[in-house]
Design a protein around this motif. Structure first.
Motif, PDB file in Angstrom:
ATOM      1  N   PHE A  37       2.601  -3.563 -12.773  1.00 11.93           N
ATOM      2  CA  PHE A  37       1.736  -3.182 -11.659  1.00 11.93           C
ATOM      3  C   PHE A  37       1.883  -4.175 -10.519  1.00 11.93           C
ATOM      4  O   PHE A  37       1.169  -5.160 -10.436  1.00 11.93           O
ATOM      5  N   THR A  38       2.843  -3.913  -9.653  1.00 11.29           N
ATOM      6  CA  THR A  38       3.082  -4.832  -8.552  1.00 11.29           C
ATOM      7  C   THR A  38       2.861  -4.191  -7.192  1.00 11.29           C
ATOM      8  O   THR A  38       3.019  -4.850  -6.195  1.00 11.29           O
ATOM      9  N   ALA A  39       2.554  -2.915  -7.141  1.00 13.76           N
ATOM     10  CA  ALA A  39       2.364  -2.228  -5.874  1.00 13.76           C
ATOM     11  C   ALA A  39       0.962  -1.650  -5.804  1.00 13.76           C
ATOM     12  O   ALA A  39       0.378  -1.282  -6.815  1.00 13.76           O
ATOM     13  N   ARG A  40       0.438  -1.576  -4.603  1.00 15.35           N
ATOM     14  CA  ARG A  40      -0.887  -1.011  -4.384  1.00 15.35           C
ATOM     15  C   ARG A  40      -0.716   0.339  -3.708  1.00 15.35           C
ATOM     16  O   ARG A  40       0.096   0.504  -2.820  1.00 15.35           O
ATOM     17  N   LEU A  41      -1.497   1.315  -4.162  1.00 22.84           N
ATOM     18  CA  LEU A  41      -1.457   2.661  -3.614  1.00 22.84           C
ATOM     19  C   LEU A  41      -2.835   2.989  -3.061  1.00 22.84           C
ATOM     20  O   LEU A  41      -3.838   2.833  -3.752  1.00 22.84           O
ATOM     21  N   THR A  42      -2.879   3.434  -1.831  1.00 18.84           N
ATOM     22  CA  THR A  42      -4.150   3.785  -1.201  1.00 18.84           C
ATOM     23  C   THR A  42      -4.135   5.268  -0.862  1.00 18.84           C
ATOM     24  O   THR A  42      -3.192   5.754  -0.247  1.00 18.84           O
ATOM     25  N   ALA A  65      -9.319   2.209 -12.135  1.00 20.03           N
ATOM     26  CA  ALA A  65      -7.905   1.891 -11.945  1.00 20.03           C
ATOM     27  C   ALA A  65      -7.096   2.188 -13.200  1.00 20.03           C
ATOM     28  O   ALA A  65      -6.021   2.800 -13.127  1.00 20.03           O
ATOM     29  N   ASP A  66      -7.589   1.776 -14.372  1.00 20.60           N
ATOM     30  CA  ASP A  66      -6.866   2.036 -15.614  1.00 20.60           C
ATOM     31  C   ASP A  66      -6.761   3.535 -15.897  1.00 20.60           C
ATOM     32  O   ASP A  66      -5.723   4.029 -16.332  1.00 20.60           O
ATOM     33  N   ARG A  69      -4.206   4.986 -13.473  1.00 15.21           N
ATOM     34  CA  ARG A  69      -2.844   4.583 -13.845  1.00 15.21           C
ATOM     35  C   ARG A  69      -2.331   5.449 -14.993  1.00 15.21           C
ATOM     36  O   ARG A  69      -1.186   5.909 -14.974  1.00 15.21           O
TER      37      ARG A  69
END
Length: 84
Positions: A37-42, A65-66, A69
């Motif tokens: 998990f290295t990227a953020r999604l908005t 979040a979990d 995902r």
């Protein structure tokens, strides 16, 4: 009223800075592949949908979040040759 209350709040720092900085506890891994998990999604959603998502996550005993995902991983499984 300029004196501080001797009562400490829940967010107070530990008295010994060394134990605070050199904590031996490792944070619990949320998922086995947590390093991925290295990227953020908005995304933009309605307040009503956000509320429904939060309620379901609470009922399942997981974080939003979990849960999202896992949903995205099910919907978009990796295929051979994809960089993970």
């Amino acid at each position: 009223m300029s004196e501080r209350s001797p009562k400490r709040g829940f967010a107070a720092r530990p008295a010994d800075p060394e134990s605070w900085i050199k904590s031996s506890e490792q944070p619990a891994a949320r998922v086995a592949d947590g390093a991925a998990f290295t990227a953020r999604l908005t995304i933009d959603i309605t307040p009503e949908l956000r509320g429904r998502i939060k309620i379901v996550a609470f009922q399942r005993g997981v974080t939003v979040a979990d849960m999202l995902r896992a949903l995205l991983a099910r919907e978009f499984p990796s295929t051979e040759g994809d960089p993970s």
